[in-house]
Enzyme design. Structure first.
Site, PDB file in Angstrom:
ATOM      1  N   CYS A  79       0.796  -1.169  -0.134  1.00 47.28           N
ATOM      2  CA  CYS A  79      -0.065   0.030  -0.163  1.00 47.28           C
ATOM      3  C   CYS A  79       0.924   1.230  -0.028  1.00 47.28           C
ATOM      4  O   CYS A  79       1.616   1.467  -0.985  1.00 47.28           O
ATOM      5  CB  CYS A  79      -0.938  -0.112   1.172  1.00 47.28           C
ATOM      6  N   HIS A 170      -3.425  -4.800   1.626  1.00 44.60           N
ATOM      7  CA  HIS A 170      -2.740  -5.279   2.881  1.00 44.60           C
ATOM      8  C   HIS A 170      -2.666  -6.651   3.298  1.00 44.60           C
ATOM      9  O   HIS A 170      -3.722  -7.202   3.972  1.00 44.60           O
ATOM     10  CB  HIS A 170      -3.391  -4.483   4.090  1.00 44.60           C
ATOM     11  N   GLU A 172      -0.981  -8.151   5.463  1.00 46.98           N
ATOM     12  CA  GLU A 172      -0.838  -8.521   6.839  1.00 46.98           C
ATOM     13  C   GLU A 172      -1.846  -8.416   7.757  1.00 46.98           C
ATOM     14  O   GLU A 172      -1.926  -9.052   8.803  1.00 46.98           O
ATOM     15  CB  GLU A 172       0.299  -7.502   7.306  1.00 46.98           C
TER      16      GLU A 172
HETATM   17  N1  GLN Z   1      -3.603   6.352   0.646  1.00 46.26           N
HETATM   18  C1  GLN Z   1      -2.538   6.132   1.510  1.00 46.26           C
HETATM   19  C2  GLN Z   1      -1.106   6.971   0.652  1.00 46.26           C
HETATM   20  O1  GLN Z   1      -1.580   7.350  -0.247  1.00 46.26           O
HETATM   21  C3  GLN Z   1      -2.027   4.757   1.361  1.00 46.26           C
HETATM   22  C4  GLN Z   1      -3.233   3.857   2.153  1.00 46.26           C
HETATM   23  C5  GLN Z   1      -2.640   2.717   2.907  1.00 46.26           C
HETATM   24  O2  GLN Z   1      -1.361   2.463   2.832  1.00 46.26           O
HETATM   25  N2  GLN Z   1      -3.352   1.948   3.226  1.00 46.26           N
HETATM   26  O3  GLN Z   1      -0.088   6.864   1.091  1.00 46.26           O
END
Ligand code: GLN
Length: 196
Positions: A79, A170, A172
């Site tokens: 992410c 995610h 995890e």
């Molecule tokens: N929207 C977040 C970003 O741009 C990422 C979101 C996440 O890691 N769950 O950094």
């Protein structure tokens, strides 16, 4: 025993530590340059990429992490971690770590509050893998050496380029540790190469 570092400045750290330990490796929280010493792989967790970037600068970690990548150490970004790894971010002039040959777009699956869970079929990893998306980015474009491992709604959500594994969601936050197992295998193979 393999030592896997988890960048622990902000975000989903504990869950990664749990999965790594359950898979029989040592997990080390990385908060300073010294913590990078002796690690065989590095996880860049989810959270908020802009906040993480500020903290990477404040703790002087950006260049040391790039140096580690130069040495071939495997890195897994989930992410926000994928955003940190990407060479290009849509709408931004400069990347953060800028290591993986992908273009990513932030928050590409809906609005701020949006999160959802789906099951994905992942090339070389398995079927019915639960994936939790939280304001997730996706990979808009990928270099020729990037292997696309999974898509959701026609968008690339998991990909590998050699030592780098980048994931929109995610893994995890579920009980399914197959993706982490795949990363640990990448680390193991790399460590074997280095020790010969
Ligand atoms: N929207 C977040 C970003 O741009 C990422 C979101 C996440 O890691 N769950 O950094």
């Amino acid at each position: 025993m393999l030592k896997i570092g988890i960048l622990a400045l902000q975000g989903a750290v504990r869950e990664h530590i749990r999965q790594i330990e359950e898979l029989g490796c040592e997990a080390i929280s990385v908060k300073s340059v010294e913590d990078l010493k002796d690690i065989n792989g590095l996880v860049l967790p989810g959270g908020e990429s802009t906040t993480m970037r500020k903290l990477l600068d404040r703790y002087g970690l950006l260049e040391p992490i790039r140096a580690l990548a130069d040495k071939g150490i495997p890195m897994f970004g989930t992410c926000a971690g994928l955003i940190l790894l990407a060479k290009e971010i849509v709408g931004y002039d400069t990347p953060h770590l800028g290591l993986m040959e992908v273009v990513v777009e932030r928050n590409s699956f809906g609005r701020q509050v949006d999160s959802f869970e789906v099951e994905l079929s992942i090339h070389g990893i398995g079927e019915d893998i639960p994936a939790v998306f939280i304001r997730a980015p996706h990979i808009v474009d990928a270099g020729e050496n990037v292997e696309i491992l999974a898509k959701h709604e026609e968008r690339i959500v998991l990909a590998r380029e050699g030592q780098f594994l980048g994931c929109s969601f995610h893994p995890e936050l579920t009980e399914d540790s197959r993706i982490m197992k795949y990363f640990i295998q990448m680390v193991r193979e790399n460590t074997t190469v280095l020790s010969h």
